[in-house]
Write a protein that holds these residues in place. Structure first.
Motif, PDB file in Angstrom:
ATOM      1  N   GLU A   1      18.441  13.112 -21.270  1.00  0.00           N
ATOM      2  CA  GLU A   1      17.419  12.035 -22.071  1.00  0.00           C
ATOM      3  C   GLU A   1      17.964  11.092 -20.954  1.00  0.00           C
ATOM      4  N   LYS A   2      19.293  10.667 -20.942  1.00  0.00           N
ATOM      5  CA  LYS A   2      19.575   9.628 -20.011  1.00  0.00           C
ATOM      6  C   LYS A   2      19.244   9.851 -18.494  1.00  0.00           C
ATOM      7  N   LEU A   3      19.184  11.165 -18.082  1.00  0.00           N
ATOM      8  CA  LEU A   3      18.815  11.246 -16.503  1.00  0.00           C
ATOM      9  C   LEU A   3      17.409  10.894 -16.723  1.00  0.00           C
ATOM     10  N   GLY A   4      16.596  11.267 -17.546  1.00  0.00           N
ATOM     11  CA  GLY A   4      15.255  11.074 -17.393  1.00  0.00           C
ATOM     12  C   GLY A   4      14.954   9.522 -17.216  1.00  0.00           C
ATOM     13  N   HIS A   5      15.633   8.792 -18.188  1.00  0.00           N
ATOM     14  CA  HIS A   5      15.407   7.513 -17.913  1.00  0.00           C
ATOM     15  C   HIS A   5      15.863   6.882 -16.725  1.00  0.00           C
ATOM     16  N   LEU A   6      17.079   7.248 -16.180  1.00  0.00           N
ATOM     17  CA  LEU A   6      17.547   6.740 -14.918  1.00  0.00           C
ATOM     18  C   LEU A   6      16.257   6.965 -13.828  1.00  0.00           C
ATOM     19  N   ALA A   7      15.921   8.356 -13.828  1.00  0.00           N
ATOM     20  CA  ALA A   7      14.731   8.798 -12.658  1.00  0.00           C
ATOM     21  C   ALA A   7      13.703   7.851 -12.802  1.00  0.00           C
ATOM     22  N   ALA A   8      13.237   7.579 -14.160  1.00  0.00           N
ATOM     23  CA  ALA A   8      11.926   6.609 -14.379  1.00  0.00           C
ATOM     24  C   ALA A   8      12.428   5.132 -13.583  1.00  0.00           C
ATOM     25  N   GLN A   9      13.751   4.670 -14.008  1.00  0.00           N
ATOM     26  CA  GLN A   9      13.950   3.418 -13.318  1.00  0.00           C
ATOM     27  C   GLN A   9      14.139   3.440 -11.830  1.00  0.00           C
ATOM     28  N   VAL A  10      14.413   4.337 -11.368  1.00  0.00           N
ATOM     29  CA  VAL A  10      14.483   4.508  -9.784  1.00  0.00           C
ATOM     30  C   VAL A  10      13.310   4.400  -9.184  1.00  0.00           C
ATOM     31  N   MET A  11      12.147   5.140  -9.632  1.00  0.00           N
ATOM     32  CA  MET A  11      11.001   4.954  -9.429  1.00  0.00           C
ATOM     33  C   MET A  11      10.310   3.703  -9.553  1.00  0.00           C
TER      34      MET A  11
ATOM     35  N   ILE B   1       0.716  -1.146   0.089  1.00  0.00           N
ATOM     36  CA  ILE B   1       0.115  -0.102   0.128  1.00  0.00           C
ATOM     37  C   ILE B   1       0.648   1.382  -0.187  1.00  0.00           C
ATOM     38  N   ILE B   2       1.492   1.573  -1.017  1.00  0.00           N
ATOM     39  CA  ILE B   2       2.602   2.624  -1.203  1.00  0.00           C
ATOM     40  C   ILE B   2       1.907   3.545  -2.455  1.00  0.00           C
ATOM     41  N   ILE B   3       2.594   4.906  -2.679  1.00  0.00           N
ATOM     42  CA  ILE B   3       2.279   5.275  -3.725  1.00  0.00           C
ATOM     43  C   ILE B   3       3.316   5.173  -4.852  1.00  0.00           C
ATOM     44  N   LEU B   4       2.974   4.974  -6.036  1.00  0.00           N
ATOM     45  CA  LEU B   4       3.821   4.634  -7.061  1.00  0.00           C
ATOM     46  C   LEU B   4       3.698   5.720  -8.236  1.00  0.00           C
ATOM     47  N   PRO B   5       4.063   7.001  -7.744  1.00  0.00           N
ATOM     48  CA  PRO B   5       3.872   8.032  -8.907  1.00  0.00           C
ATOM     49  C   PRO B   5       4.622   7.776  -9.992  1.00  0.00           C
ATOM     50  N   ARG B   6       4.193   8.204 -11.503  1.00  0.00           N
ATOM     51  CA  ARG B   6       4.943   8.017 -12.492  1.00  0.00           C
ATOM     52  C   ARG B   6       6.242   9.117 -12.583  1.00  0.00           C
ATOM     53  N   ALA B   7       6.941   8.820 -13.144  1.00  0.00           N
ATOM     54  CA  ALA B   7       8.450   9.538 -13.018  1.00  0.00           C
ATOM     55  C   ALA B   7       8.041  10.586 -14.336  1.00  0.00           C
ATOM     56  N   GLN B   8       7.334  11.749 -14.080  1.00  0.00           N
ATOM     57  CA  GLN B   8       7.140  12.674 -14.890  1.00  0.00           C
ATOM     58  C   GLN B   8       8.324  13.785 -14.800  1.00  0.00           C
ATOM     59  N   ILE B   9       9.251  14.016 -15.671  1.00  0.00           N
ATOM     60  CA  ILE B   9      10.410  14.693 -15.492  1.00  0.00           C
ATOM     61  C   ILE B   9      10.229  15.699 -16.508  1.00  0.00           C
ATOM     62  N   LEU B  10      10.429  17.103 -16.092  1.00  0.00           N
ATOM     63  CA  LEU B  10      10.235  18.281 -16.794  1.00  0.00           C
ATOM     64  C   LEU B  10      11.356  18.719 -17.238  1.00  0.00           C
ATOM     65  N   TRP B  11      11.693  18.964 -18.598  1.00  0.00           N
ATOM     66  CA  TRP B  11      12.845  19.358 -18.979  1.00  0.00           C
ATOM     67  C   TRP B  11      12.739  20.516 -19.807  1.00  0.00           C
ATOM     68  N   SER B  12      13.863  21.266 -19.929  1.00  0.00           N
ATOM     69  CA  SER B  12      14.041  22.432 -20.703  1.00  0.00           C
ATOM     70  C   SER B  12      13.940  22.034 -22.497  1.00  0.00           C
ATOM     71  N   ASN B  13      13.913  22.996 -23.037  1.00  0.00           N
ATOM     72  CA  ASN B  13      14.013  22.724 -24.504  1.00  0.00           C
ATOM     73  C   ASN B  13      15.403  22.154 -24.804  1.00  0.00           C
ATOM     74  N   ASP B  14      16.283  22.380 -24.201  1.00  0.00           N
ATOM     75  CA  ASP B  14      17.608  21.819 -24.478  1.00  0.00           C
ATOM     76  C   ASP B  14      17.646  20.234 -24.032  1.00  0.00           C
ATOM     77  N   SER B  15      17.358  19.385 -24.720  1.00  0.00           N
ATOM     78  CA  SER B  15      17.075  17.620 -24.379  1.00  0.00           C
ATOM     79  C   SER B  15      18.185  17.372 -25.064  1.00  0.00           C
ATOM     80  N   ASN B  16      19.512  17.463 -24.414  1.00  0.00           N
ATOM     81  CA  ASN B  16      20.629  16.727 -24.943  1.00  0.00           C
ATOM     82  C   ASN B  16      20.814  15.435 -24.521  1.00  0.00           C
ATOM     83  N   GLY B  17      21.773  14.671 -24.750  1.00  0.00           N
ATOM     84  CA  GLY B  17      21.779  13.117 -24.314  1.00  0.00           C
ATOM     85  C   GLY B  17      22.000  12.809 -23.191  1.00  0.00           C
ATOM     86  N   GLU B  18      22.734  13.701 -22.280  1.00  0.00           N
ATOM     87  CA  GLU B  18      22.792  13.622 -20.829  1.00  0.00           C
ATOM     88  C   GLU B  18      21.375  13.887 -19.919  1.00  0.00           C
TER      89      GLU B  18
END
Length: 662
Positions: free
Chosen positions: A33-43, A14-31
């Motif tokens: 994008e990798k951070l967004g993927h990692l943050a989602a994996q942590v959750m 019985i826990i909260i499993l919020p989706r990893a909705q990560i807000l980025w600036s328009n400058d979506s470089n490779g690093e």
């Protein structure tokens, strides 16, 4: 023997499993994008595979050093807080949770703040710090209700109910479970509904409302079947078996225990299989099928030893003891009773050490927070100093008059800094003293309170279970032992509480006219049993009408401790004498013995005001070293002084003075 309800998995799910909705600036470089993927994996993995979640989280934090993003960081930290807690790394869990709280508060991210509060509440629950757990649970509830985040509200309500159940506030726990149930039904979350039903039924079981507990457990069972949760179905079945066992319906208990075992074996869950074998062994024993009962207990014991589950080993020993006693095999019953006692002592010591370790974790984290705050203040002061120095340079160019003014200001700031440094040093010394006091108190509790309490529990339990079989003489001896142990524990607890009150400055002196002879006579009466046991002559030569002006409770404590010490270090057949005399406006009371005495070095350390390691008495009596520390504190608080004369193998004279009647 009560069986522990299987609610752990329900609470974990019985826990909260919020989706990893990560807000980025328009400058979506490779690093990024990798951070967004990692943050989602942590959750995603924070509960199912916490070690993998920690690995992803650490990689994400490295990227965040070069590409700062507060909303992403707080989500990563919330996931790490939960994962570290599941792994038992509580320092890291608290550090991550508190940093997430700070960032979420700064940027106004209320959803992430509610999750941070809930995560911190979960950590403090695991650390058994119910006060802080309740504080963060209430904050999580308040924030989630404010923003309409119902999943977080359910999680907060369940956490609050868990705390109340641990504190045996069952009616309050039921009310919060009911609110969580209502919201979960509105959300259509049948998975949460199933576990809340299970936990609600367990509270009714705790209240011995067995039929009501069974009705709700069966509702939980049906819901678990609906959501296709096999493990949940097995755990609820196990709880139903426990209730049937408590009300003596052993056939039904066996039926549900066997059903649970089948699911555990299918899932390959060896821990639950081991507990299930033990329960089935108990069921067969209750039904009189001792051979089968022993076979299942043997299976459970083998698995428990292999996996190192000492709590389960202890309960199996208890079942062996009961079963062999019922079979009339008292030799084996006694053998397993001794094993039960040994394992109980080990578990008690482990539990005390674990609690101390948990307290140290909380203390270390809070200390680190205070140090960080002091560092921030220091950096702020340094920044102010640099700014003022720059202004001073500019003013020097403008006019000499301003130089004088700034010089005065600088001098005043120097004085303030010096005063602040002194205050910080004093604060650090006080903190160190408090820490040393804490360590001493924990040591005393762990070494001198744990074992006597466990022995008292085992002796009284043995007397309760075997009252009809024991003869009158054995019962009298057992009662005398229990009385002696209880009296010793009472004296130890009184000394501990009084010493703690002295250390925290919460004990007040209330002087009055005292009848010293009456106090001494009362002490002799209380010590009569100990003296008779060692065949020691206990004599009072205190004169009638010996009056003094002091706090009655404190002086009673002083006399009791001095007489107790004298009896402890006097050999059997010896003598303890209490005398009094008046001199120079004071009453002097002396407790003399012809016991083992002490050398000069020990005599000097004895009244230093510090807790010394207590030596054992002449018949191996134990002590804590607190008694004489209290005596010194109390005598000096009443305007007197305490001194000791002692000679090796010749005895000791402990004397203290108090003002005469005003």
């Amino acid at each position: 023997m009560k069986r522990t309800p299987a609610i752990i998995m329900g609470l974990a799910l019985i826990i909260i499993l919020p989706r990893a909705q990560i807000l980025w600036s328009n400058d979506s470089n490779g690093e990024k994008e990798k951070l967004g993927h990692l943050a989602a994996q942590v959750m995603q993995y924070r509960q199912e595979n916490p070690r993998k979640a920690i690995e992803y989280g650490q990689q994400a934090l490295k990227i965040l050093q070069d590409h700062p993003d507060d909303i992403s960081k707080v989500k990563v930290l919330n996931g790490l807080c939960w994962a570290y807690c599941i792994e038992g790394q509580y320092r890291e869990a608290l550090s991550s949770g508190k940093e997430a709280e700070t960032i979420a508060t700064k940027i106004g991210a209320k959803k992430e703040l509610a999750i941070a509060f809930g995560s911190l509440a979960n950590v403090y629950l695991d650390l058994s710090d119910f006060h802080k757990a309740l504080y963060y649970s209430m904050k999580a509830k308040s924030v989630s209700e404010d923003i309409g985040y119902k999943q977080a509200t359910v999680s907060a309500l369940v956490s609050i109910a868990r705390i109340q159940r641990n504190l045996m506030e069952y009616e309050k726990a039921l009310a919060n479970y009911q609110m969580a149930m209502t919201i979960s039904e509105e959300l259509g979350d049948k998975h949460n509904v199933a576990w809340i039903l299970n936990n609600t039924a367990t509270v009714h079981w705790n209240l011995k409302q067995y039929q009501k507990a069974l009705d709700i457990y069966f509702r939980a069972l049906e819901t678990m079947k609906e959501v296709k949760s096999e493990m949940g179905y097995a755990l609820v079945s196990n709880n139903i078996a426990c209730v049937y066992c408590d009300i003596g319906k052993y056939d039904q208990a066996l039926e549900y225990d066997l059903e649970s075992l089948e699911i555990y074996e299918k899932a390959g869950n060896k821990v639950y299989m081991a507990y299930s074998f033990k329960n089935i062994g108990k069921d067969y024993g209750n039904l009189g099928d001792y051979a089968r009962g022993l076979r299942y207990l043997d299976k459970s014991f083998e698995m428990a030893v292999q996996m190192g589950i000492k709590d389960l080993v202890k309960t199996i020993y208890e079942e062996y003891t009961r079963l062999y006693e019922t079979m009339g095999n008292y030799k084996l019953s006694l053998f397993y009773y001794k094993k039960l006692k040994e394992t109980g002592d080990e578990i008690l010591n482990q539990d005390i050490n674990q609690r101390i370790a948990h307290l140290e974790v909380v203390y270390d984290v809070e200390k680190k927070e205070k140090e960080n705050q002091l560092l921030k203040e220091k950096n702020h002061l340094q920044a102010l100093d640099l700014s003022h120095q720059k202004l001073l340079g500019n003013f020097l160019i403008v006019v000499t008059f301003l130089v004088i003014i700034i010089a005065i200001i600088t001098f005043n700031r120097y004085r303030i800094k010096k005063k602040t440094a002194r205050a910080l040093k004093i604060s650090e010394e006080k903190l160190q003293k408090m820490n040393d006091t804490k360590d001493k108190l924990f040591t005393i509790i762990a070494h001198d309170l744990g074992n006597p309490l466990n022995n008292l529990l085992l002796n009284s339990g043995h007397l309760h279970r075997n009252l009809r079989q024991l003869g009158e003489k054995n019962i009298e001896e057992s009662v005398q032992d229990i009385y002696r142990q209880t009296q010793g524990l009472t004296n130890l607890l009184e000394n501990l509480l009084q010493w703690a009150m002295v250390q925290t400055g919460r004990i007040e002196r209330c002087p009055e006219i005292l009848d010293i002879r009456a106090i001494v006579d009362e002490t002799i009466h209380l010590a009569k049993y100990s003296a008779q046991k060692k065949e020691i002559t206990l004599v009072s030569n205190v004169l009638e009408d010996t009056a003094a002006w002091a706090d009655k409770h404190m002086i009673k404590t002083v006399v009791r401790n001095l007489v107790s010490n004298a009896l402890k270090y006097t050999r059997p057949g010896g003598e303890v004498v209490i005398t009094s005399r008046e001199r120079d406006g004071y009453v002097e009371i002396t407790v003399s013995d012809n016991g083992v005495g002490m050398d000069e070095e020990k005599r000097r350390l004895l009244l230093s005001g510090e807790i010394q390691k207590s030596t054992r008495g002449t018949i191996d009596e134990k002590g804590t070293g607190l008694g004489l520390v209290l005596c010194k504190e109390f005598v000096e608080s009443n305007g007197g002084e305490i001194r000791v004369q002692s000679w090796l193998d010749q005895g000791s004279h402990f004397s203290f003075t108090v003002p005469r009647r005003q």
